[in-house]
Each structure stands twice: as C-alpha cells, then as structure tokens.
Design a protein around this motif. Structure first.
Motif, PDB file in Angstrom:
ATOM      1  N   PHE A   1      54.471  13.103  43.532  1.00 35.32           N
ATOM      2  CA  PHE A   1      53.751  12.426  42.445  1.00 35.32           C
ATOM      3  C   PHE A   1      52.792  13.389  41.747  1.00 35.32           C
ATOM      4  CE2 PHE A   1      49.890  10.163  41.130  1.00 35.32           C
ATOM      5  CZ  PHE A   1      50.422   9.378  40.114  1.00 35.32           C
ATOM      6  N   PHE A   2      51.959  14.097  42.533  1.00 39.05           N
ATOM      7  CA  PHE A   2      50.989  15.018  41.934  1.00 39.05           C
ATOM      8  C   PHE A   2      51.674  16.210  41.262  1.00 39.05           C
ATOM      9  CE2 PHE A   2      47.757  12.966  44.729  1.00 39.05           C
ATOM     10  CZ  PHE A   2      46.920  12.555  43.700  1.00 39.05           C
TER      11      PHE A   2
ATOM     12  N   LYS B 256      69.084  11.259  49.644  1.00 36.56           N
ATOM     13  CA  LYS B 256      69.038   9.989  50.362  1.00 36.56           C
ATOM     14  C   LYS B 256      68.020   9.976  51.494  1.00 36.56           C
ATOM     15  CE  LYS B 256      73.732   8.422  49.488  1.00 36.56           C
ATOM     16  NZ  LYS B 256      75.008   8.031  50.095  1.00 36.56           N
ATOM     17  N   LYS B 257      67.498  11.140  51.849  1.00 35.26           N
ATOM     18  CA  LYS B 257      66.538  11.233  52.951  1.00 35.26           C
ATOM     19  C   LYS B 257      65.282  10.421  52.631  1.00 35.26           C
ATOM     20  CE  LYS B 257      63.672  14.607  55.292  1.00 35.26           C
ATOM     21  NZ  LYS B 257      63.199  15.981  55.288  1.00 35.26           N
ATOM     22  N   ASN B 258      64.794   9.695  53.598  1.00 35.10           N
ATOM     23  CA  ASN B 258      63.565   8.925  53.417  1.00 35.10           C
ATOM     24  C   ASN B 258      62.380   9.878  53.417  1.00 35.10           C
ATOM     25  OD1 ASN B 258      64.883   6.479  53.321  1.00 35.10           O
ATOM     26  ND2 ASN B 258      64.718   6.137  55.518  1.00 35.10           N
ATOM     27  N   LEU B 259      61.520   9.737  52.427  1.00 36.82           N
ATOM     28  CA  LEU B 259      60.347  10.593  52.320  1.00 36.82           C
ATOM     29  C   LEU B 259      59.144   9.889  52.936  1.00 36.82           C
ATOM     30  CD1 LEU B 259      60.776  11.722  48.604  1.00 36.82           C
ATOM     31  CD2 LEU B 259      61.456  12.959  50.654  1.00 36.82           C
ATOM     32  N   ASN B 260      58.310  10.674  53.627  1.00 31.88           N
ATOM     33  CA  ASN B 260      57.102  10.060  54.177  1.00 31.88           C
ATOM     34  C   ASN B 260      56.035   9.980  53.086  1.00 31.88           C
ATOM     35  OD1 ASN B 260      55.672  12.498  54.027  1.00 31.88           O
ATOM     36  ND2 ASN B 260      56.214  13.086  56.104  1.00 31.88           N
ATOM     37  N   ALA B 261      54.898   9.413  53.415  1.00 28.99           N
ATOM     38  CA  ALA B 261      53.848   9.162  52.413  1.00 28.99           C
ATOM     39  C   ALA B 261      53.317  10.455  51.816  1.00 28.99           C
ATOM     40  CB  ALA B 261      52.713   8.370  53.045  1.00 28.99           C
TER      41      ALA B 261
END
Length: 87
Positions: free
Chosen positions: A28-29, A16-21
């Motif tokens: 993604f990579f 549930k932790k918000n991920l930064n960019a």
C-alpha cells in the motif's frame, strides 16, 4: 485430451499467495509513494514548461523576464524592457 506442462507456474503461485498484514501495508505505502512521486514530477515538469515558454516569448520580444515562483505556482511574471534612451 490436453497435455499439461510438467513445470510449476511460478508467477501464478506468487500472485495467489496469501499476504500477511505487513506485506499488504508495505505494498500500500509503495503504491502511495509511486503515485505521489509521479504527481510531483508531473507538476514540476509543467511548472518548468510554463516558465520556460513565458521566458522564451519575453526574450523573443527583446525583454528580460522577472519570475517569482512559490512552489509550483507562478506568482509574478514581468517582461521588462530596458530602453537605453531612459539612462
């Protein structure tokens, strides 16, 4: 009345932790790399199996295979038979 456990649920908090960019970009990579690696390994395996099967059949018939590959693609496959009477 249900009794809740006294310990914190660590796994749920991480999800549930918000991920930064940067974390999202890294995930993604990492996913792209994983999928690309799996695709590469699958193509390598089936290319090897194709050449092995054709070569084994050639050897079973008494021939000698000539194989030319480009990447994963089988460009030329010849089963050459050497006849001693031709010498």
């Amino acid at each position: 009345m249900a009794i809740k456990p006294n310990y914190p649920s660590i796994g749920v908090n991480i999800i549930k932790k918000n991920l930064n960019a940067w974390q999202k970009l890294f995930i993604f990579f990492a996913g792209v790399l994983l999928i690309s690696s799996a695709t590469f390994l699958t193509q390598s395996y089936f290319s090897y199996q194709q050449v092995k099967s054709a070569s084994d059949q050639c050897y079973d018939q008494g021939g000698f295979p000539k194989v030319v590959k480009s990447g994963f693609e089988l460009k030329v496959f010849e089963c050459n038979f050497h006849d001693k009477t031709d010498e």
